[in-house]
Design an enzyme around this catalytic site. Structure first.
Site, PDB file in Angstrom:
ATOM      1  N   HIS A  69      10.240 -20.842  -1.868  1.00  0.00           N
ATOM      2  CA  HIS A  69       9.749 -22.182  -1.809  1.00  0.00           C
ATOM      3  C   HIS A  69       8.202 -22.166  -2.630  1.00  0.00           C
ATOM      4  CE1 HIS A  69       6.982 -25.041   0.133  1.00  0.00           C
ATOM      5  NE2 HIS A  69       6.016 -23.809   0.530  1.00  0.00           N
ATOM      6  N   HIS A 117       0.086 -19.992  -2.522  1.00  0.00           N
ATOM      7  CA  HIS A 117      -0.586 -20.759  -1.312  1.00  0.00           C
ATOM      8  C   HIS A 117       0.003 -20.088   0.324  1.00  0.00           C
ATOM      9  CE1 HIS A 117       3.457 -22.673  -1.206  1.00  0.00           C
ATOM     10  NE2 HIS A 117       3.125 -23.267   0.071  1.00  0.00           N
ATOM     11  N   ASP A 118       0.911 -19.682   0.254  1.00  0.00           N
ATOM     12  CA  ASP A 118       1.307 -19.131   1.500  1.00  0.00           C
ATOM     13  C   ASP A 118       1.323 -17.474   1.603  1.00  0.00           C
ATOM     14  OD1 ASP A 118       2.058 -21.260   2.775  1.00  0.00           O
ATOM     15  OD2 ASP A 118       4.092 -21.304   2.205  1.00  0.00           O
ATOM     16  N   ASP A 268       3.013 -28.880  -2.243  1.00  0.00           N
ATOM     17  CA  ASP A 268       3.538 -28.316  -1.179  1.00  0.00           C
ATOM     18  C   ASP A 268       4.300 -29.255  -0.217  1.00  0.00           C
ATOM     19  OD1 ASP A 268       4.163 -26.351   0.852  1.00  0.00           O
ATOM     20  OD2 ASP A 268       2.244 -26.508   1.848  1.00  0.00           O
ATOM     21  N   ARG A 442      -0.826   9.293  15.036  1.00  0.00           N
ATOM     22  CA  ARG A 442       0.202   8.763  14.423  1.00  0.00           C
ATOM     23  C   ARG A 442       0.525   7.247  14.108  1.00  0.00           C
ATOM     24  NH1 ARG A 442       0.924  13.362  16.337  1.00  0.00           N
ATOM     25  NH2 ARG A 442       2.287  14.977  15.615  1.00  0.00           N
TER      26      ARG A 442
HETATM   27  O1  LIG Z   1       3.632 -23.835   5.081  1.00  0.00           O
HETATM   28  P1  LIG Z   1       2.684 -23.653   6.322  1.00  0.00           P
HETATM   29  O2  LIG Z   1       3.664 -22.719   7.166  1.00  0.00           O
HETATM   30  O3  LIG Z   1       1.676 -22.864   5.971  1.00  0.00           O
HETATM   31  O4  LIG Z   1       2.480 -24.935   6.866  1.00  0.00           O
HETATM   32  P2  LIG Z   1       1.674 -26.179   6.276  1.00  0.00           P
HETATM   33  O5  LIG Z   1       2.516 -27.163   6.931  1.00  0.00           O
HETATM   34  O6  LIG Z   1       1.614 -26.063   4.981  1.00  0.00           O
HETATM   35  O7  LIG Z   1       0.471 -25.809   7.043  1.00  0.00           O
HETATM   36  P3  LIG Z   1      -1.095 -25.372   6.471  1.00  0.00           P
HETATM   37  O8  LIG Z   1      -1.843 -26.710   6.188  1.00  0.00           O
HETATM   38  O9  LIG Z   1      -1.501 -24.578   7.627  1.00  0.00           O
HETATM   39  O10 LIG Z   1      -0.784 -24.636   5.284  1.00  0.00           O
HETATM   40 MG   LIG Z   2       0.677 -23.496   4.136  1.00  0.00          MG
END
Ligand SMILES: O=P(O)(O)OP(=O)(O)OP(=O)(O)O
Ligand SMILES: [Mg+2]
Ligand SMILES: Nc1nc(=O)c2ncn([C@H]3C[C@H](O)[C@@H](CO)O3)c2[nH]1
Length: 504
Positions: A69, A117-118, A268, A442
């Site tokens: 993605h 971004h993720d 995105d 541990r």
């Molecule tokens: O892709 P995610 O899961 O981060 O979800 P998002 O719709 O892009 O949400 P955010 O604005 O939290 O990045």
């Molecule tokens: Mg996001």
């Protein structure tokens, strides 16, 4: 002279060992080239290959993960960035906006922000986030922290409980409890890049991934003028000083964003909306025919020449003609993606340009693809269909519940480390274990050394005689556990949970 000058925003300095002095165009580009190398070679990027986009623990490699993605987002981000730049060039605005020699860095910053971004997302996506926050909320009870000290007996951690007459420390206790109960992927991304991986990226490159500007400890309702920008927490208390410096380096006003972040966000949105539907077909959640039917039903009456006809109907008709000797599914999605990109990318680019002043200042309080235009309506259509027919599919929901259970279970398993008295935990850290604490020792050995290092560094900076010491030590210990759990891939979390629960 225009007050929009991107040379003030595209800050190529770094926090540590920054290049100094005047730099030529070529040298600046090389600095951003170095950012690219740091990012692409980081383990956190590789871990995205085993993190959920929509379908947890998916074995079919044609279905997207966070990594595939993110590659697609990178590509769309580049497309939008180039579109913006070529439109500005046509209008002879590049020089006026201080972009004449910075088109390469502009594009590179967007691309790498898209790839990253993720990066801070926990295993199992939003469910992982919810599991972490629910777990901490049940124990820290942040809502009770705003009230009367006498009522604050639900908080499971004595150090964080409000004490009467202890106003200065109580303020800190509230802050820390709020902060720890607002784990968020984007905020974790900032922490990961700066504090944990120490990538020492340029200010501009980090600024571009600061998606939301709300401090995680802030319990106030945001002012209406920044409600969108402060929709979610964007950074933690642990990065407060770093973010203050970032803001000053990038000349960001209160709660303002870095201008190129809007491009990352639009990339995105454009990417995942088509991709989620394509993955659902790949997973046999619906056929292309059913999908087309859902899209038509949700859009309502479409008429000749409207955006739906130009994008969805066109893709449908071309895929039916089937003149390319590909499967009808592949053809439909190829046309759907191309048509969608060809409409939404120019639209997003033009919105960026039309709103260049608030975008440059960082105060533009909405997404580029969030208005009453047909482009935004089309994006929303895809999201609605995914929400109604994909995310709530029984198989998806079943896996999400399992993901939630895995994350809460792992937090339970590691909680003895949080329950240790300060002296015991410190002995654990300094000696690498404590003889009379075999279980905790541990568990401690399982933690990642880079996470432990960040904990040690933060705690070493505190003065033991400071009355804040105990509260802050506990804060960093909780961050350490959240860093460890959120840094796991879905598969690692799953395997680890099963191993530690001694399930075959
Ligand atoms: O892709 P995610 O899961 O981060 O979800 P998002 O719709 O892009 O949400 P955010 O604005 O939290 O990045
Ligand atoms: Mg996001
Ligand atoms: N499985 C699953 N359940 C949800 O409730 C959900 N909400 C959003 N998403 C996916 C859509 C985008 O790809 C990405 C960003 O929103 O996350 C979800 N995935």
């Amino acid at each position: 002279m225009s007050d929009i000058d991107f040379r003030r925003k595209i800050n190529w300095h770094r926090r540590f060992r920054s290049p100094e002095g005047e730099k030529s165009e070529h040298e600046i580009l090389r600095i951003f080239e170095s950012d690219r190398g740091r990012i692409i070679n980081s383990p956190a990027i590789r871990r995205l290959q085993q993190k959920t986009q929509v379908f947890p623990l998916e074995r079919n490699a044609a279905v997207r993960t966070r990594l595939t993605h993110s590659l697609e987002v990178q590509q769309v981000g580049r497309y939008i960035a180039r579109e913006v730049l070529s439109r500005l060039k046509e209008q002879n605005l590049l020089a006026r906006y201080g972009l004449e020699t910075l088109t390469g860095p502009f594009e590179s910053i967007v691309e790498m922000a898209c790839l990253m971004h993720d990066i801070g997302n926990p295993p199992f996506g939003h469910f992982g986030e919810a599991a972490i926050n629910d777990w901490f909320r049940q124990r820290l009870r942040p809502d009770a922290a705003c009230g009367d000290a006498q009522e604050d007996f639900h908080c499971a951690i004595a150090t964080l409980r409000l004490k009467e007459g202890d106003d200065a420390l109580n303020t800190l206790r509230c802050k820390v409890r709020q902060d720890l109960c607002h784990f968020e992927g984007n905020a974790q991304g900032i922490r990961l890049v700066h504090t944990l991986l120490r990538l020492n990226l340029t200010w501009a490159q980090v600024g571009c991934i600061l998606k939301y500007t709300r401090p995680a400890w802030d319990a106030q309702t945001p002012p209406a003028s920044c409600r969108y920008l402060m929709k979610k927490p964007g950074f933690y208390f642990s990065e407060e000083h770093y973010i203050a410096r970032l803001r000053s380096e990038l000349e960001l006003g209160d709660y303002c964003r870095f201008p190129l972040t809007w491009i990352m966000e639009a990339a995105d949105d454009i990417s995942y909306c088509v991709a989620d539907l394509e993955d659902a077909v790949e997973k046999n959640i619906f056929t292309v025919e059913r999908l087309y039917h859902h899209l038509c039903a949700r859009w309502g009456q479409h008429c000749q020449g409207d955006l739906f006809s130009q994008v969805v109907l066109d893709a449908w008709e071309k895929s039916r003609a089937n003149n390319m000797r590909r499967s009808a599914e592949d053809q439909f999605f190829m046309y759907l993606r191309v048509n969608t990109l060809n409409k939404l990318v120019p639209y997003a680019a033009q919105r960026f340009i039309d709103n260049i002043k608030p975008v440059f200042d960082g105060s533009f309080n909405q997404a580029l693809l969030e208005d009453d235009s047909p482009a935004s309506r089309l994006l929303d259509l895809y999201k609605q269909v995914a929400m109604q027919h994909v995310f709530n599919h029984p198989d998806v929901e079943q896996l999400e519940l399992q993901g939630y259970r895995v994350i809460s279970g792992l937090l339970d398993i590691y909680s003895p480390l949080l329950m240790l008295p300060l002296a015991d935990f410190q002995q654990m850290v300094s000696e690498g274990g404590v003889r009379h604490l075999p279980i905790e020792t541990r568990l401690y050995h399982k933690l990642s050394s880079s996470h432990c290092l960040a904990y040690k560094e933060a705690v070493d900076k505190l003065s033991c005689s400071n009355p804040h010491y105990e509260v802050m030590e506990f804060y960093y210990r909780c961050r350490l556990i959240q860093d460890y759990i959120s840094g796991m891939t879905d598969l690692y979390a799953w395997d680890e949970y099963r191993r530690l629960m001694a399930v075959a």
